[in-house]
Design an enzyme around this catalytic site. Structure first.
Site, PDB file in Angstrom:
ATOM      1  N   ASN A  68      11.595 -41.738 -26.889  1.00  0.00           N
ATOM      2  CA  ASN A  68      12.188 -41.160 -28.134  1.00  0.00           C
ATOM      3  C   ASN A  68      10.898 -41.462 -29.209  1.00  0.00           C
ATOM      4  O   ASN A  68      10.568 -42.620 -29.453  1.00  0.00           O
ATOM      5  CB  ASN A  68      13.406 -41.906 -28.574  1.00  0.00           C
ATOM      6  CG  ASN A  68      14.054 -41.423 -29.968  1.00  0.00           C
ATOM      7  OD1 ASN A  68      13.063 -41.058 -30.809  1.00  0.00           O
ATOM      8  ND2 ASN A  68      15.023 -41.237 -29.909  1.00  0.00           N
ATOM      9  N   ASP A 113      19.348 -51.398 -27.721  1.00  0.00           N
ATOM     10  CA  ASP A 113      20.560 -50.781 -27.812  1.00  0.00           C
ATOM     11  C   ASP A 113      21.475 -50.936 -28.798  1.00  0.00           C
ATOM     12  O   ASP A 113      21.294 -52.027 -29.544  1.00  0.00           O
ATOM     13  CB  ASP A 113      21.445 -51.331 -26.337  1.00  0.00           C
ATOM     14  CG  ASP A 113      22.469 -50.314 -26.071  1.00  0.00           C
ATOM     15  OD1 ASP A 113      22.252 -49.141 -26.200  1.00  0.00           O
ATOM     16  OD2 ASP A 113      23.695 -51.016 -25.651  1.00  0.00           O
ATOM     17  N   ASP A 121      26.483 -42.064 -39.345  1.00  0.00           N
ATOM     18  CA  ASP A 121      26.146 -42.359 -40.379  1.00  0.00           C
ATOM     19  C   ASP A 121      27.038 -41.673 -41.627  1.00  0.00           C
ATOM     20  O   ASP A 121      27.510 -42.105 -42.423  1.00  0.00           O
ATOM     21  CB  ASP A 121      24.743 -41.835 -40.768  1.00  0.00           C
ATOM     22  CG  ASP A 121      23.643 -42.641 -40.137  1.00  0.00           C
ATOM     23  OD1 ASP A 121      24.102 -43.773 -40.185  1.00  0.00           O
ATOM     24  OD2 ASP A 121      22.580 -42.465 -39.688  1.00  0.00           O
TER      25      ASP A 121
HETATM   26  P1  IMP Z   1      21.224 -45.800 -28.612  1.00  0.00           P
HETATM   27  O1  IMP Z   1      20.863 -47.386 -28.988  1.00  0.00           O
HETATM   28  O2  IMP Z   1      20.076 -44.933 -28.619  1.00  0.00           O
HETATM   29  O3  IMP Z   1      21.824 -45.822 -27.002  1.00  0.00           O
HETATM   30  O4  IMP Z   1      22.309 -45.038 -29.441  1.00  0.00           O
HETATM   31  C1  IMP Z   1      23.646 -45.454 -29.317  1.00  0.00           C
HETATM   32  C2  IMP Z   1      24.524 -44.754 -30.258  1.00  0.00           C
HETATM   33  O5  IMP Z   1      25.096 -45.580 -31.386  1.00  0.00           O
HETATM   34  C3  IMP Z   1      24.021 -43.528 -31.102  1.00  0.00           C
HETATM   35  O6  IMP Z   1      23.908 -42.160 -30.122  1.00  0.00           O
HETATM   36  C4  IMP Z   1      24.748 -43.494 -32.316  1.00  0.00           C
HETATM   37  O7  IMP Z   1      26.010 -42.552 -31.899  1.00  0.00           O
HETATM   38  C5  IMP Z   1      24.958 -44.627 -32.478  1.00  0.00           C
HETATM   39  N1  IMP Z   1      24.076 -45.238 -33.493  1.00  0.00           N
HETATM   40  C6  IMP Z   1      23.242 -46.254 -33.273  1.00  0.00           C
HETATM   41  N2  IMP Z   1      22.611 -46.517 -34.563  1.00  0.00           N
HETATM   42  C7  IMP Z   1      23.095 -45.816 -35.290  1.00  0.00           C
HETATM   43  C8  IMP Z   1      22.784 -45.396 -36.858  1.00  0.00           C
HETATM   44  O8  IMP Z   1      22.004 -46.092 -37.349  1.00  0.00           O
HETATM   45  N3  IMP Z   1      23.587 -44.766 -37.442  1.00  0.00           N
HETATM   46  C9  IMP Z   1      24.488 -43.715 -36.828  1.00  0.00           C
HETATM   47  N4  IMP Z   1      24.996 -44.079 -35.413  1.00  0.00           N
HETATM   48  C10 IMP Z   1      24.097 -44.922 -34.793  1.00  0.00           C
END
Ligand code: IMP
Length: 194
Positions: free
Chosen positions: A9, A68, A152
């Site tokens: 990403n 994560d 968010d």
């Molecule tokens: P990952 O860490 O990329 O697996 O993200 C996990 C999920 O957590 C994301 O798809 C969001 O749904 C949620 N998430 C993580 N950080 C944020 C943030 O800063 N804002 C809103 N949602 C979040």
């Protein structure tokens, strides 16, 4: 120092570069030609971050970090937690996840929630360290704001009187769970001799 980030990403890489600053050569999986898909099947943020960092460190041989993150809601016993991205099931989108969260929160008085970010760093000698950042807020009654992603639009910060989707992105990036964990990572790496 060279630091591999276990992600494809570009936005995540940019955030790592911005916060770690000079002194770190931040490299992503694409730049190294690593195409591994790592299944995030641990039941904690720390476990998933460590699994990703360990597997990519083994493949590339350099110091590797992985993160994560997700949202934990008190009234839902910490859900969606590590399932945040796929809360509403197969084919989940930010909208379907937020609609499910609003449904689950109907009638709940306790709306306390936190965003959590765990970052694992794994060194070539196999040792590791985990850093964690949190941002506390409450789940709003309706979606508000256009910035950000994920939850968010529902994550309300009483001290700012707005959701994290209404906060200017620069400000969110300063106070977020990820910024806190990255700040701790930077401090840790600057003190370790590795
Ligand atoms: P990952 O860490 O990329 O697996 O993200 C996990 C999920 O957590 C994301 O798809 C969001 O749904 C949620 N998430 C993580 N950080 C944020 C943030 O800063 N804002 C809103 N949602 C979040």
């Amino acid at each position: 120092m060279r630091l591999v980030v276990a992600t494809k990403n570009r936005n995540k890489l940019r955030e790592f570069r911005q916060i770690l600053g000079e002194g770190f050569e931040v490299v992503g999986m694409d730049e190294l030609g690593i195409d591994a898909e790592i299944v995030e099947d641990a039941d904690t943020f720390e476990g998933n971050a460590l699994k990703k960092a360990t597997e990519i460190a083994r493949l590339c041989g350099f110091t590797t970090v992985a993160d994560d993150s997700g949202i934990c809601v008190e009234a839902l016993s910490g859900a969606p937690g590590v399932y945040s991205a796929r809360y509403s099931g197969e084919g989940a989108t930010d909208l379907s996840n937020n609609l499910k969260l609003l449904r689950e929160m109907e009638g709940q008085e306790n709306r306390n929630a936190k965003f959590v970010c765990a970052i694992a760093v794994v060194f070539p000698d196999g040792t590791n360290k985990i850093l964690k950042g949190e941002l506390h807020g409450v789940i709003d009654f309706e979606m508000k704001g256009e910035n950000g992603f994920g939850y968010d639009v529902l994550f309300y910060l009483p001290e700012y009187k707005m959701t994290t989707a209404q906060l200017p992105p620069d400000l969110k990036n300063k106070i977020s769970h990820r910024a806190k964990a990255l700040g701790l990572l930077k401090e840790f790496l600057s003190h370790t001799g590795k």
